[in-house]
Each structure stands twice: as C-alpha cells, then as structure tokens.
Design a protein around this motif. Structure first.
Motif, short mmCIF file in Angstrom:
data_model
loop_
_atom_site.label_atom_id
_atom_site.label_comp_id
_atom_site.label_asym_id
_atom_site.label_seq_id
_atom_site.Cartn_x
_atom_site.Cartn_y
_atom_site.Cartn_z
N PHE A 388 0.85 -1.19 0.00
CA PHE A 388 0.00 0.00 0.00
C PHE A 388 0.88 1.24 0.00
CE2 PHE A 388 -2.41 -3.40 1.88
CZ PHE A 388 -3.70 -3.22 1.41
N SER A 389 0.28 2.32 -0.42
CA SER A 389 0.97 3.60 -0.41
C SER A 389 0.18 4.57 0.45
CB SER A 389 1.11 4.15 -1.83
OG SER A 389 1.80 5.39 -1.83
N GLY A 390 0.87 5.36 1.24
CA GLY A 390 0.20 6.37 2.04
C GLY A 390 -0.05 5.93 3.46
N ASP A 391 -0.59 6.85 4.25
CA ASP A 391 -0.83 6.60 5.68
C ASP A 391 -2.11 5.81 5.90
OD1 ASP A 391 1.39 8.10 6.00
OD2 ASP A 391 0.43 9.79 7.01
N PHE A 392 -2.16 5.12 7.05
CA PHE A 392 -3.33 4.37 7.49
C PHE A 392 -3.87 4.99 8.77
CE2 PHE A 392 -1.97 1.06 4.66
CZ PHE A 392 -3.05 0.20 4.49
N VAL A 393 -5.19 4.92 8.93
CA VAL A 393 -5.82 5.17 10.23
C VAL A 393 -6.68 3.96 10.56
CG1 VAL A 393 -7.36 6.60 11.61
CG2 VAL A 393 -5.85 7.67 9.93
N ALA A 401 -7.88 -4.46 16.01
CA ALA A 401 -7.26 -3.18 15.63
C ALA A 401 -5.75 -3.27 15.68
CB ALA A 401 -7.77 -2.07 16.56
N MET A 402 -5.22 -3.98 16.69
CA MET A 402 -3.77 -4.13 16.78
C MET A 402 -3.26 -4.98 15.61
SD MET A 402 -3.13 -2.30 19.36
CE MET A 402 -4.66 -1.41 18.99
N ASP A 403 -3.98 -6.05 15.27
CA ASP A 403 -3.56 -6.89 14.15
C ASP A 403 -3.58 -6.09 12.84
OD1 ASP A 403 -3.17 -9.09 15.78
OD2 ASP A 403 -5.16 -9.92 15.41
N VAL A 418 -3.62 4.84 15.09
CA VAL A 418 -4.76 4.14 15.71
C VAL A 418 -5.51 5.16 16.55
CG1 VAL A 418 -5.49 2.38 17.37
CG2 VAL A 418 -3.61 1.90 15.79
N ILE A 419 -6.83 5.25 16.35
CA ILE A 419 -7.64 6.10 17.21
C ILE A 419 -8.61 5.22 18.00
CG2 ILE A 419 -7.47 7.98 15.52
CD1 ILE A 419 -10.52 7.66 15.11
N TYR A 420 -8.80 5.59 19.25
CA TYR A 420 -9.69 4.83 20.14
C TYR A 420 -10.42 5.80 21.04
CZ TYR A 420 -11.30 1.60 23.75
OH TYR A 420 -12.08 0.90 24.63
N GLU A 439 6.26 0.14 19.59
CA GLU A 439 7.66 -0.10 19.25
C GLU A 439 7.87 -0.12 17.74
OE1 GLU A 439 8.82 -2.88 23.15
OE2 GLU A 439 8.38 -3.81 21.20
N GLU A 440 6.83 -0.49 17.01
CA GLU A 440 6.93 -0.55 15.55
C GLU A 440 6.58 0.77 14.88
OE1 GLU A 440 5.87 -5.33 15.65
OE2 GLU A 440 4.46 -3.93 14.70
N GLY A 441 6.43 1.83 15.67
CA GLY A 441 6.24 3.16 15.12
C GLY A 441 4.80 3.58 14.92
N ILE A 442 3.85 2.81 15.40
CA ILE A 442 2.44 3.16 15.25
C ILE A 442 2.07 4.23 16.26
CG2 ILE A 442 0.08 2.26 15.43
CD1 ILE A 442 1.32 -0.47 14.49
N GLU A 443 1.35 5.25 15.81
CA GLU A 443 0.98 6.38 16.67
C GLU A 443 -0.46 6.20 17.16
OE1 GLU A 443 0.58 11.28 16.51
OE2 GLU A 443 1.75 10.21 14.98
N PHE A 444 -0.65 6.32 18.46
CA PHE A 444 -1.96 6.14 19.07
C PHE A 444 -2.58 7.49 19.44
CE2 PHE A 444 -0.26 1.96 19.38
CZ PHE A 444 -1.34 1.09 19.44
N HIS A 445 -3.90 7.58 19.24
CA HIS A 445 -4.67 8.76 19.63
C HIS A 445 -5.83 8.27 20.51
CE1 HIS A 445 -2.77 11.07 16.26
NE2 HIS A 445 -2.77 9.87 15.70
#
Length: 661
Positions: A388-393, A401-403, A418-420, A439-445
């Motif tokens: 894929f190209s681009g950002d994910f939410v 959601a984690m998977d 990830v938003i919750y 740790e893998e660089g995923i940003e949580f909101h």
C-alpha cells in the motif's frame, strides 16, 4: 436450609440449639446451598474450612471423601504431603468403619503436613480436618448409616485453572516442563484442545492475570510455557495422533460440524476421541477459521495452525472445504443425509463499518478489519503480501485493531495511526500488543473519535476526528464520553480501517432452520450450548459475539460433552464442573485470606523477540520462543497453588458417575 455448624476462615459457627444464628460474614451462602436443582448440599469443604448445611449430614463421611481426593492428587515430591495424605485417608477409612483411631495423632500429622509441605495441596488441604478435630471432635466420630443416598464431587483447582475458560491444569503441565517431559506437558493441554502451539502464541493469558505470583514479582509466563511445550516436541502435535483413528461401527452416530474454526475443531476433536463419526464443513479452502484469516502470520505462523488442525484427520474426521451453510447445504440437508447432531461454529464473519453514509459505497481505501486481514493473510500465505501507499488510520482499541495496524505498518510506505474512543488503560487489546505496536512506530490517539471520512473522487484522503473527555459514570459503570468543542482535526491518510467489531452473518440461515437469535444478533443458546432446534448446538463467536481463541475452544469442548449427553441420554445433562466453577466464582472462594508464603525472588524470563526495526518490514514471527534453560527457570516460578473443593449432596448428581471420577 441454613448453616448448622462449621469452621470458616478460622471462625467456629454452631447454630444447633441456639436462636443466635450466625454465618460467615461476606460469604453468600445461598450460592452454596444447592448443587443442582432439588439436590441440597449437605457439606462443603475447602482450604478455608468446612460448612455443614443439613441436620443429617455426616462430617466423617464428607472428610473421608475429601481426603481420599487429597491422597489421589498429591504429587509425591515432598514427604509431608505424600505420606501425610495417605495416613489421613487411611485413618478416616478406619473411622468410617467404626474402628478406633488416635485423633490427637491425626491432628499432629495434619499440622505437620500443613506447615512443611512444598505446595498448595499439602499446605491448604489439612485446614478443614484440623479445624474439625479441634472444634467438633464428637461429630467426627459419628459413623454414617449404611447405604445412605448421596452424591459427591471434588475439584482440585487453582486460580490460574479457574481463570482459564477451558480449565487447563496449568500447574500440572508446568510440573512436567520442570521434569523435562514436554511430551507429557503437551498431553495435559491435549486433554482440552488440539491447538496447543497456536494457543501458546496468541492466548490472552487470563490465567496469568489470576496468578498468585502477581503478588510478588509478577505472573508466571504461562502462555509462553505452553508454546514451549509444543515447540520442543520436535514435531507438530498432529504427529502424536498418527495411527490413532478409531474405527467407529456402522451404528456410530454421525456429527456434522459447521465451521473449522477453533470452536469447531475442538468440538470435532472431543467427539472423535469419544468414537463418533465426524465431518467438518468449512466455507473457506483451509481449516482454522478466524484464527487463520484474522491473526497475522507474525503472531501465528499458519503452518503450525494447519498442522494442529490436521489432528482431526489423524483421528478419522473428514473435512469438506468450500461448503457454505445457506449456499451449498442447509441444516435440513444434513439431517436428511443421516447426521444425528450438528454443531454450528461459524464465527462472526461480517466486519462492521464506522456508521458513515458511505459505508455501503465502494470507497477506495475504506475497509472493515476482517476483510483487510483476509486480504493480508491470502497474500502472505501465497508469498506476496499486498503493498500500500500512504498513511493508514485504524479505528478501534481491540486485538483486531492491533492486528490491522501492525499488519499495515509492514505493508505501507506511510505512517500508521490508531484512534480509540477511550483511554489506553480501557482498551480491550492485550497491553503487550499495544506496546509492540508502539515499538513498531504506530501512533496512538486515545480519547479520540471519528467524525467523517474525507474523500476526493471516491478515494479516502483523510479522517476527521474530535477529541473526547470523560464525564460522570453511567449506569454500566463506564464514564460518559463528551466531545470537546473546537478540537476537531483531520488525519491525512489514504486508508481507513474499521476495527470496531464484527457480527454473525445471519443470511446463512433460513426461517425453516428454526434457529433463534438473541438481542445482540448472536445464535441463542442454553448454558449447554443447545440452540432452539433439537439436535443443533452452537458455540464460539457465533453464540457469544467476538471472543478469544481460548474462549472458542472451551465452548467447543462444552458442546462436545453436550452432544454426547444428547445422543446417549436423549437430553443435555448437568455439568458438575461448571456448577463448581460458579460456586467458586460467586462466593470468591479463591480470594486470598492469608499473605503469600515467603519465597525466593525470581524474575520472569523475557521472551526474545525480533527487533522492531527488523520485524516492522516483514511477517516473520516476532516472538522467538524460550530456550530450554529459560523455560525451566520460568517453570520453577510456579508455586502450585492448588486448592481442593468438595461437596456432598443429599441425592446423586445427575449425569455424574462417582465411581468413574
């Protein structure tokens, strides 16, 4: 009925011949008075004391039953418990025959056993006898009448066992790891389900939350010890069953299993072990269900899952792939073909979107979590993961959601968010999964909600969100969430994944199937997992809503027992183990009343993992497994916190053969 006499948590109660009735404070006795409907509990014995509820109950008889079970469950590693349990059991047998015994000597032996044994069996089981000899010696000398009608049931359990939906005997398989017999350890788990290595990788560790070692330096790593059992065999679990297929007679009942997920596989497994003819109908091209398509390769290598699912064929079961209920066959078809009972374990295969007006449109870059994971799984297994190209939410706070987010970070050149809606502490996902994602660089909101998709020419270009704050608690105990005015913002992205839940696809059923659904849209089942149609049972996600792998397998085991009862007795029988579980839970019987005994400080072994900078770019398994040395050290941390619970009932317990226990 009421409490006649007893000792509980060291306090003596005797309500005979007095108007001043007393009972243990904080103990809800109404949950202990009947074992099954119309069958009063006469005596209840545990590590916290004993309670006598019936005027004609015989304390000596109850104690004899209890300590016979203690003797049978002593591991024999320490002399006080090994010898003490035998001496006590033999002495009570003599007393039951009316022979004289030395009660003071027996009291000394029980005290020695309690004070010097190594584990929970010897340390706690003498409590009831010690208290009975001290407080009610006369009642212990009353020999029961011969041929009295009675029922009895004992359970040797532990906090970790009770927390496990399948009631796996955790301390026992850890004991075998200590002894270097991982084949025996695997055998302990195989008493409950065939997916040993799979569960050892993805179990949600309810047992660890209950582990008494949490009161010291941290829980025993039960999950990874289970994985070690299977991994150290040198072969996959299905190989243990080569040549084990039974040869059912032409008169053996036939069972149809719909769905080859964890619940269906476990149900088939137990029915095959009982000698039934079993056929499994699966809509997909492989077994595994949601464990196959919904758990990414980096957590659960699919060759392990598929090998363990192959246990069904090793035991003589048959798979029919590409067969979908409601399309290729109906429930009526199965019964017309000669099947005697059916188990439905179809899972919750419909992912939910976010409730936007565009939910039913074909929007490029907008997915539900299940479809996304299915796409990933097919690509990875075929050797070419999608890119894929681009950002994910990713929207959601559970393990799906984690998977989704951890899979996305491995396949895109952009960033993953990830938003919750609630706080991190309230997220239903495994905390270790959240940690790994960070740790893998995923940003949580957190405390953030989705408002609308931002689209351009039918493609996702962003997700509009708003910040939330917590208000006053609502009726369900959770705090009300309130939008904060002026905090709307857009996360630019090319892909949005809805991971907020899933549900059963009810379209696979017809009205003539006579299958009822509950208010949540799941198949309505009884406690024994019987549906509204005779001969049809259901379990796992389709009956409970999305649950866990271990929860699904536990339901498969329950369903197998219920189907067996249905086919052998014509009705679903009473389950004494489930009833004892209810009593333990409702009365908080495993609540600690004493501090944990002093023990050597032993830190938990750390599971070796691929480094985040390496694993974030591939689907190789992240957790590498414990070494034999690490596993043995971790196993040594188990304190064998066994506790024995026993009841004597006024009447025999239906569906339970006391002699065969």
């Amino acid at each position: 009925m009421r409490l006649h006499y007893g000792v509980w948590d060291g306090v003596v109660y005797d309500n005979r011949g007095t108007a001043d009735y007393k009972e243990p404070e904080g103990l809800d006795l109404k949950n202990l008075l009947q074992f099954n409907n119309g069958n009063p509990v006469m005596t209840f014995i545990s590590h916290r004391g004993f309670l006598v509820f019936h005027p004609h109950a015989n304390l000596l008889f109850a104690m004899n039953k209890y300590y016979s079970t203690v003797k049978d469950n002593s591991c024999g590693k320490c002399t006080p418990c090994r010898s003490g349990s035998i001496i006590i059991s033999q002495a009570l047998e003599k007393a039951l025959r009316g022979d004289p015994i030395n009660w003071e000597n027996l009291l000394d032996i029980a005290r020695m056993m309690r004070n010097t044994s190594f584990c929970g069996v010897g340390q706690t089981s003498p409590v009831a006898l010690i208290e009975a000899i001290k407080a009610f010696p006369g009642d212990l000398k009353l020999v029961p009448l011969p041929d009295m009608p009675w029922g009895g049931y004992e359970v040797m359990t532990a906090p970790c066992i009770e927390a496990c939906p399948a009631h796996v005997n955790v301390p026992r398989y850890i004991d075998y790891i200590k002894a270097g017999r991982t084949d025996y350890a695997t055998g302990v788990v195989l008493r409950h389900y065939p997916l040993v290595g799979s569960c050892g990788r993805v179990c949600v560790r309810l047992c660890e939350k209950a582990c008494r070692r949490n009161r010291l330096e941290g829980a025993v790593d039960i999950k990874n010890l289970k994985r070690y059992c299977a991994d150290s065999l040198g072969y996959t679990v299905d190989k243990m069953f080569e040549g084990a297929a039974a040869e059912p007679s032409e008169f053996s009942p036939r069972i149809a299993i719909i769905g080859a997920g964890p619940s269906g596989l476990t149900c088939a497994y137990h029915l095959l072990l009982k000698g039934y003819k079993v056929e499994v109908f699966e809509a997909q091209r492989k077994a595994g269900g949601m464990a196959l398509v919904g758990i990414p390769q980096y957590r659960l290598p699919k060759d392990i899952l598929l090998a363990e699912a192959n246990t069904i064929e090793q035991l003589g079961g048959k798979f029919h792939y590409g067969r979908r209920l409601g399309k290729d066959f109906t429930l009526d078809d199965l019964f017309n073909e000669g099947f005697n009972a059916v188990f439905i374990g179809v899972g919750c295969a419909k992912g939910m979107k976010l409730g936007f007006p565009e939910d039913n449109e074909q929007i490029e870059g907008y997915y539900n979590g299940l479809d996304f994971l299915l796409q990933v799984e097919r690509g990875v297994v075929e050797g070419e993961a999608p890119s894929f190209s681009g950002d994910f939410v990713v929207v959601g706070g559970g393990n799906v959601a984690m998977d989704c987010s951890r899979s996305a970070v491995r396949m895109t050149d952009g960033k993953v968010h990830v938003i919750y809606r609630r706080t991190e502490a309230q997220a239903p996902a495994d905390p270790l999964e959240i940690k790994a994602a960070k740790e893998e660089g995923i940003e949580f909101h957190f405390l953030t909600a989705q408002k609308e998709l931002v689209l351009e020419n039918g493609k996702v270009t962003g997700l509009r969100c708003i910040k939330l704050r917590e208000g006053a608690p609502e009726a369900n105990g959770r705090r009300k969430l309130i939008e904060i005015p002026g905090t709307e913002f857009v996360i630019p992205c090319s892909n949005v994944i809805s991971a907020i839940g899933q549900r059963i696809d009810q379209s696979i059923f017809e009205q003539k199937d006579n299958i009822l659904f509950d208010k949540r849209g799941n198949i309505s089942v009884t406690e024994s997992l019987a549906t509204s149609r005779p001969g049809v049972f259901a379990g796992g996600d389709c009956a409970t809503g999305p649950t866990t792998l271990i929860g699904d397998m536990a339901q498969g085991q329950t369903a197998a027992e219920s189907i067996h009862e249905y086919l052998t007795r014509g009705s679903v029988g009473f389950e004494p183990r489930s009833r004892m579980t209810q009593m333990i839970k409702k009365c908080n019987l495993l609540e600690e009343t004493e501090p944990v005994l002093p023990t050597i400080h032993q830190d938990r072994q750390q599971m070796p993992e691929l480094a985040p900078e390496i694993r974030a770019h591939n689907f190789e398994e992240v957790e590498l497994g414990l070494t034999p040395e690490e596993a043995k050290k971790e196993a040594e941390r188990c304190m064998r916190c066994y506790r024995l619970f026993g009841v004597v009932t006024q009447l025999p317990i239906p569906g339970f053969n006391q002699k065969a226990q």
